[in-house]
Design a protein around this motif. Structure first.
Motif, PDB file in Angstrom:
ATOM      1  N   VAL A  73       0.828  -1.210   0.000  1.00  0.00           N
ATOM      2  CA  VAL A  73       0.000   0.000   0.000  1.00  0.00           C
ATOM      3  C   VAL A  73       0.859   1.256   0.000  1.00  0.00           C
ATOM      4  N   MET A  74       1.746   1.385   0.959  1.00  0.00           N
ATOM      5  CA  MET A  74       2.537   2.616   1.047  1.00  0.00           C
ATOM      6  C   MET A  74       3.552   2.744  -0.092  1.00  0.00           C
ATOM      7  N   PRO A  75       4.231   1.660  -0.503  1.00  0.00           N
ATOM      8  CA  PRO A  75       5.090   1.799  -1.691  1.00  0.00           C
ATOM      9  C   PRO A  75       4.291   2.193  -2.942  1.00  0.00           C
ATOM     10  N   GLY A  76       3.072   1.681  -3.065  1.00  0.00           N
ATOM     11  CA  GLY A  76       2.235   2.076  -4.195  1.00  0.00           C
ATOM     12  C   GLY A  76       1.845   3.543  -4.115  1.00  0.00           C
ATOM     13  N   LEU A  77       1.434   3.975  -2.937  1.00  0.00           N
ATOM     14  CA  LEU A  77       1.059   5.378  -2.761  1.00  0.00           C
ATOM     15  C   LEU A  77       2.265   6.310  -2.890  1.00  0.00           C
ATOM     16  N   ALA A  78       3.464   5.807  -2.595  1.00  0.00           N
ATOM     17  CA  ALA A  78       4.673   6.631  -2.732  1.00  0.00           C
ATOM     18  C   ALA A  78       4.885   7.057  -4.180  1.00  0.00           C
ATOM     19  N   ARG A  79       4.312   6.300  -5.096  1.00  0.00           N
ATOM     20  CA  ARG A  79       4.467   6.594  -6.529  1.00  0.00           C
ATOM     21  C   ARG A  79       3.362   7.505  -7.063  1.00  0.00           C
ATOM     22  N   THR A  80       2.518   8.019  -6.163  1.00  0.00           N
ATOM     23  CA  THR A  80       1.411   8.874  -6.594  1.00  0.00           C
ATOM     24  C   THR A  80       1.700  10.328  -6.237  1.00  0.00           C
TER      25      THR A  80
END
Length: 168
Positions: free
Chosen positions: A29-36
């Motif tokens: 979740v957080m690694p994915g959101l880090a790319r937003t």
């Protein structure tokens, strides 16, 4: 299966569910959101923080501690001296998860929510900067503590089963 084993199994399952939740945030979740973008991360986390406040989550979140404590009481009652230290260690690790959650994670979430709707923010990058790195770091601490708690409770269950088998 004894009542002690049933409680220890339930404690391990509840703790495992929580460890899995924290782990999923740490590795996906957080690694994915880090790319937003900034607004996307802020909005997603605000929505997740609102959605997670539900009965199922609260039942497992609080239940893991209560079941661990009940398991310790049952170990004392049954004289399960080899099992008790592992149950206590697992319960203490999980208690530390709650301490981190209430002392760090919830205040970070509250500040994120208090920043208002992402669309109305004048500086969502600043809001993100005050939130993301600290939240990610402390969620990793919760992941490690909760995984340690699960390991302790699982080993306690193994030892409890061996003690039961030796007594039969």
């Amino acid at each position: 299966m004894t009542s002690r084993d049933a409680v220890l199994a339930a404690a391990a399952v509840a703790t495992g569910l929580m460890a899995g939740l924290f782990f999923a945030f740490s590795v996906a979740v957080m690694p994915g959101l880090a790319r937003t973008g900034d607004r996307t991360l802020v909005e997603a986390m605000q929505r997740i923080n609102a959605a997670i406040q539900n009965g199922w989550f609260l039942l497992v979140f609080a239940g893991a501690l209560l079941l661990g404590a009940a398991g310790a009481v049952l170990c004392v009652r049954d004289g399960a001296r080899t099992v008790l230290p592992w149950v206590v260690a697992g319960t203490v690790c999980y208690l530390l998860v709650l301490v981190v959650t209430f002392a760090v994670s919830i205040p970070l979430n509250d500040r994120l929510d208090a920043a208002g709707p992402p669309g109305a923010m004048t500086d969502p990058a600043a809001v993100r900067e005050r939130f993301e790195a600290a939240w990610v770091r402390w969620n990793l601490v919760r992941t490690l503590l909760c995984t340690g708690a699960l390991g302790c409770l699982a080993w306690a269950l193994v030892l409890s089963g061996r003690a039961g088998a030796a007594g039969s």
